[in-house]
Structure formats: structure tokens, C-alpha cells
Design an enzyme around this catalytic site. Structure first.
Site, PDB file in Angstrom:
ATOM      1  CG  HIS A 145      56.890  37.161  18.819  1.00 10.13           C
ATOM      2  ND1 HIS A 145      57.684  36.044  18.809  1.00 10.13           N
ATOM      3  CD2 HIS A 145      57.707  38.202  18.519  1.00 10.13           C
ATOM      4  CE1 HIS A 145      58.944  36.396  18.526  1.00 10.13           C
ATOM      5  NE2 HIS A 145      58.974  37.695  18.338  1.00 10.13           N
TER       6      HIS A 145
ATOM      7  CB  CYS B 281      61.266  36.523  15.778  1.00  9.69           C
ATOM      8  SG  CYS B 281      61.855  38.158  16.255  1.00  9.69           S
TER       9      CYS B 281
END
Length: 242
Positions: free
Chosen positions: A195, A94
């Protein structure tokens, strides 16, 4: 690295561990120890220098301001770039993924210079935020099973000529461009929006990094029962109608 040791570096846990991505370090460490490796793990805070002698470097996600601070300090430090020049493996998630590219949009709405370790450029999407479970097929060249993860980002990441898509999305938004791609990689540098933490859902990614560090084609088998139960649960969640 030696034949029976692995140097693992977790970068800036004080800035880039918002979504539990430190779990990736725990999984890599455990998977290595299951193969009889002596793991030397170093958690490097943002006021410390990045060592250049690591084998595997992990970077997690974070909010906009910590992302800018992390990028500034990593540029000044230069240790991660030197480590990659020495053959180190990097896996980023990310905000960390965006930092490894050429540039991204920071919390001030300005273009922020990245590290240039991946041929990608990230901007900020104008539509709905990308949130939810993802299922994707990893690049066949990496010989890994389908990718499962959880995305939560507003970023839009465009791949340049030297970056390969890490995966092609079946369910989810991935890089946010609309081309069906998720993440990017080039040689030993990897980036993803996933994630989960992603390696708890996909332990074979951790194994891939270990194999690259050891320069081997295979590892002894490990107990995957817990991971596989989690994988199947999340794959089912991704494929269920909203």
C-alpha cells in the site's frame, strides 16, 4: 488503444479501496496526462459489469468479507479474464492480489476460488500480522528502482511455477512465506501487498504500466520531485531500527 489515449479501469472502489489504493488510479492518470495522453478513466462498482476494452485495470485492497464478495462477482462477470485474454494490463494490491490467484481463504475460513490470472495460492498466516514499511528490489527484468511500500496483511502467498516474484525484500515480510519474495507477476498481470498507495511512492510502476499499454520502451520525462521526496522519506523509515 490509440496512440494518444489510455483507457483506465478502477475495479470495485466500493469494495476494494480500504487502504487508499485508489491513489494508484490517480497516479496512473496523472502520469499519463503528463505525457500528453487523453485518459478515459472508468470507476466500475461491484453492481456493474467489467468492460473488456480497457488498457489498464487496477484493483485495491479490502477487508475479508468485501474480498469474498468481489471474488464472487468477478468470477460471475468474467470480464476481467476476457480483458486479460485480449492483452490488458492488470495491477492488483493485497486483497486484489489474492483474488487474481487460484484461491485464498475467505472470511468464513473457507477456500475461495480466485480468477486464476496469477499462478499463486494464498492462505492465512498463523503468526504475527505483517505490518510496516517495506523496502525491496524489483525483479531486474523490469528495470525499475527499489520498491517502497507499506504492508498490512495476514496473508501468506505461495508462487507457482509460472509466477515470477515481483521483488525481493530487504526490509519487511512481503509474501509472508519467509523466502524473501514480495508480490508476483506474469506477463501483463501484477500483484503486490504494498500500500502507500504504492504508485505514489513508486511512480515508475505507473510508467511501466503505461509503457506496456502503449507498447513502447520509454516515455518522455516527467517531474518526479514530489515523488522522490516521498520515496526517500519512506525508504529512510523502512531502514531505521525499530
Amino acid at each position: 488503444m490509440s496512440d494518444n489515449s489510455l483507457r483506465l479501469v478502477w475495479i470495485y472502489p466500493d469494495l476494494l479501496s480500504t487502504y487508499g489504493d485508489q491513489g494508484n488510479a490517480l497516479v496512473v492518470e496523472r502520469r499519463a496526462r503528463q505525457r500528453g495522453l487523453d485518459v478515459q478513466r472508468l470507476d466500475v462498482r461491484s453492481d456493474q459489469q467489467i468492460p473488456t476494452s480497457g488498457d489498464i485495470y487496477l484493483i485495491g485492497g479490502g477487508e475479508d468479507r468485501p474480498q469474498r464478495l468481489a471474488a464472487e462477482r468477478l468470477r460471475r462477470d468474467g470480464g476481467l479474464n476476457r480483458a486479460v485474454s485480449n492483452g490488458a494490463i492488470v495491477f492488483s494490491v493485497c486483497a486484489g492480489y489474492q483474488i487474481l490467484g487460484h484461491e485464498f481463504i475467505n472470511d468464513l475460513g473457507e477456500r475461495e476460488q480466485g480468477l486464476g490470472l496469477l499462478d499463486v495460492v494464498s492462505t492465512r498466516g498463523e503468526g504475527e500480522r505483517c505490518v510496516g514499511d517495506v523496502l525491496a528490489d524489483i525483479d531486474p527484468q523490469l528495470n525499475l528502482p527499489p520498491l517502497t511500500g507499506f504492508e498490512n496483511h495476514q496473508g501468506v502467498t505461495h508462487l507457482g511455477q509460472t509466477a515470477r516474484p515481483f521483488a525481493r525484500v530487504r526490509f519487511g515480510k512481503g509474501n509472508g512465506v519467509g523466502d524473501g519474495y514480495e508480490g508476483a507477476y506474469n506477463d501483463t498481470v501484477f500483484g503486490t501487498y504494498m500500500h502507500g498507495p504504492v504508485m505514489a511512492r513508486n511512480p515508475h510502476i505507473a510508467d511501466l504500466l503505461i509503457k506496456l499499454a502503449l507498447d513502447v520502451n520509454a516515455l518522455p520525462p516527467a517531474d518526479d520531485r514530489w515523488y522522490e521526496a516521498l520515496r526517500q522519506e519512506r525508504i529512510a523509515a523502512a531502514t531505521q531500527p525499530a
